[in-house]
Design a protein around this motif. Structure first.
Motif, PDB file in Angstrom:
ATOM      1  N   VAL A 214       0.730  -1.505   0.052  1.00 55.73           N
ATOM      2  CA  VAL A 214      -0.188  -0.219  -0.027  1.00 55.73           C
ATOM      3  C   VAL A 214       0.942   1.943   0.355  1.00 55.73           C
ATOM      4  N   GLN A 215       0.283   1.960  -0.268  1.00 57.97           N
ATOM      5  CA  GLN A 215       1.154   4.059  -0.649  1.00 57.97           C
ATOM      6  C   GLN A 215       0.937   4.578   1.305  1.00 57.97           C
ATOM      7  N   THR A 216       1.719   5.876   0.793  1.00 64.44           N
ATOM      8  CA  THR A 216       1.699   6.316   2.523  1.00 64.44           C
ATOM      9  C   THR A 216       0.669   6.804   2.741  1.00 64.44           C
ATOM     10  N   GLY A 217       0.074   6.538   3.852  1.00 59.59           N
ATOM     11  CA  GLY A 217      -1.448   7.389   4.250  1.00 59.59           C
ATOM     12  C   GLY A 217      -2.413   6.261   3.688  1.00 59.59           C
ATOM     13  N   GLY A 218      -1.963   4.267   2.942  1.00 54.85           N
ATOM     14  CA  GLY A 218      -2.695   4.418   2.703  1.00 54.85           C
ATOM     15  C   GLY A 218      -3.955   3.257   4.153  1.00 54.85           C
ATOM     16  N   SER A 219      -4.982   2.264   3.864  1.00 53.33           N
ATOM     17  CA  SER A 219      -5.380   1.206   4.808  1.00 53.33           C
ATOM     18  C   SER A 219      -5.029  -0.604   4.433  1.00 53.33           C
TER      19      SER A 219
ATOM     20  N   ASP B 165     -14.889 -15.427  15.718  1.00 57.38           N
ATOM     21  CA  ASP B 165     -14.262 -15.822  16.214  1.00 57.38           C
ATOM     22  C   ASP B 165     -13.126 -15.275  15.447  1.00 57.38           C
ATOM     23  N   THR B 166     -12.074 -13.883  15.455  1.00 60.61           N
ATOM     24  CA  THR B 166     -11.394 -13.170  14.401  1.00 60.61           C
ATOM     25  C   THR B 166     -11.645 -11.737  15.310  1.00 60.61           C
ATOM     26  N   VAL B 167      -9.900 -12.008  15.619  1.00 62.61           N
ATOM     27  CA  VAL B 167      -8.875 -10.510  15.685  1.00 62.61           C
ATOM     28  C   VAL B 167      -8.752  -9.932  14.666  1.00 62.61           C
ATOM     29  N   TYR B 168      -9.120  -7.959  14.674  1.00 63.41           N
ATOM     30  CA  TYR B 168      -8.878  -7.745  13.312  1.00 63.41           C
ATOM     31  C   TYR B 168      -7.650  -6.305  13.658  1.00 63.41           C
ATOM     32  N   LEU B 169      -7.234  -5.583  13.171  1.00 66.16           N
ATOM     33  CA  LEU B 169      -5.838  -4.985  12.915  1.00 66.16           C
ATOM     34  C   LEU B 169      -6.249  -3.793  11.567  1.00 66.16           C
ATOM     35  N   GLN B 170      -7.432  -2.978  12.213  1.00 62.08           N
ATOM     36  CA  GLN B 170      -7.356  -1.776  11.378  1.00 62.08           C
ATOM     37  C   GLN B 170      -6.110  -1.107  11.000  1.00 62.08           C
ATOM     38  N   MET B 171      -5.860  -0.673   9.902  1.00 65.60           N
ATOM     39  CA  MET B 171      -4.167   0.558   9.808  1.00 65.60           C
ATOM     40  C   MET B 171      -4.717   0.667   9.134  1.00 65.60           C
ATOM     41  N   ASP B 172      -4.528   2.311   9.754  1.00 62.21           N
ATOM     42  CA  ASP B 172      -5.023   3.388   8.958  1.00 62.21           C
ATOM     43  C   ASP B 172      -3.391   4.859   8.285  1.00 62.21           C
TER      44      ASP B 172
ATOM     45  N   VAL C 118       2.885  -6.958   5.573  1.00 67.28           N
ATOM     46  CA  VAL C 118       3.088  -5.683   5.001  1.00 67.28           C
ATOM     47  C   VAL C 118       3.895  -4.181   4.770  1.00 67.28           C
ATOM     48  N   THR C 119       4.027  -3.975   3.185  1.00 63.67           N
ATOM     49  CA  THR C 119       4.983  -2.934   2.679  1.00 63.67           C
ATOM     50  C   THR C 119       4.002  -1.325   2.288  1.00 63.67           C
ATOM     51  N   VAL C 120       4.427  -0.984   2.975  1.00 62.49           N
ATOM     52  CA  VAL C 120       3.933   0.577   2.464  1.00 62.49           C
ATOM     53  C   VAL C 120       5.418   1.153   1.775  1.00 62.49           C
ATOM     54  N   SER C 121       5.131   1.785   0.404  1.00 59.48           N
ATOM     55  CA  SER C 121       5.755   2.414  -0.108  1.00 59.48           C
ATOM     56  C   SER C 121       5.784   4.171  -0.102  1.00 59.48           C
TER      57      SER C 121
ATOM     58  N   ARG D  39      -3.630   5.386  15.053  1.00 61.03           N
ATOM     59  CA  ARG D  39      -3.405   5.566  13.810  1.00 61.03           C
ATOM     60  C   ARG D  39      -4.414   3.552  13.468  1.00 61.03           C
ATOM     61  N   PHE D  40      -4.005   2.745  14.234  1.00 56.81           N
ATOM     62  CA  PHE D  40      -4.388   1.518  14.078  1.00 56.81           C
ATOM     63  C   PHE D  40      -5.691   0.922  15.035  1.00 56.81           C
TER      64      PHE D  40
END
Length: 120
Positions: A10-15, A75-82, A116-119, A65-66
């Motif tokens: 994802v690009q910088t600022g993405g989610s 039965d799922t744990v999420y990590l939303q990363m913004d 996770v790769t942030v460009s 941000r997260f």
């Protein structure tokens, strides 16, 4: 028993949203944490949640941000990363503790990791 998914580029600022899904287990009172490890760096704790009472913690580097959450129906744990930054680039792992603590005091299971790769 636990399956991670959701990484990507994802690009910088993405989610992105990471998932740690339990199979054959009901997460009624577990501690679930997300860790990350970047190349050449030590593994660091990102966030954790107690599925029993919903208590959460975040590393200072991701606060605001997260967001970690638990879906009891799935039965799922999420990590939303913004607001992702290049320094968030790492392999992210979910860790599970069967005692319900957050932060975790023991590690009963580690996920296989998701990149996770942030460009910039």
């Amino acid at each position: 028993q636990f399956v991670e998914s959701g990484g990507g580029l994802v690009q910088t600022g993405g989610s992105l949203r990471l998932s740690c899904a339990a199979a054959g287990v009901t997460l009624d009172y577990y501690g679930i944490a997300w860790f990350r490890q970047a190349p050449g760096k030590e593994r660091e704790a990102v966030s954790c949640i107690s599925t029993g009472d919903g208590y959460k913690e975040y590393a200072d580097s991701v606060k605001g941000r997260f967001t970690i959450s638990f879906d009891s129906a799935q039965d799922t744990v999420y990590l939303q990363m913004d607001g992702l930054k290049p320094e968030d680039t790492a392999i992210y792992y979910c860790a599970v503790e069967e005692l319900g603590n957050c932060p975790l005091t023991e590690y009963h299971y580690w996920g296989q990791g998701t990149q996770v790769t942030v460009s910039s």
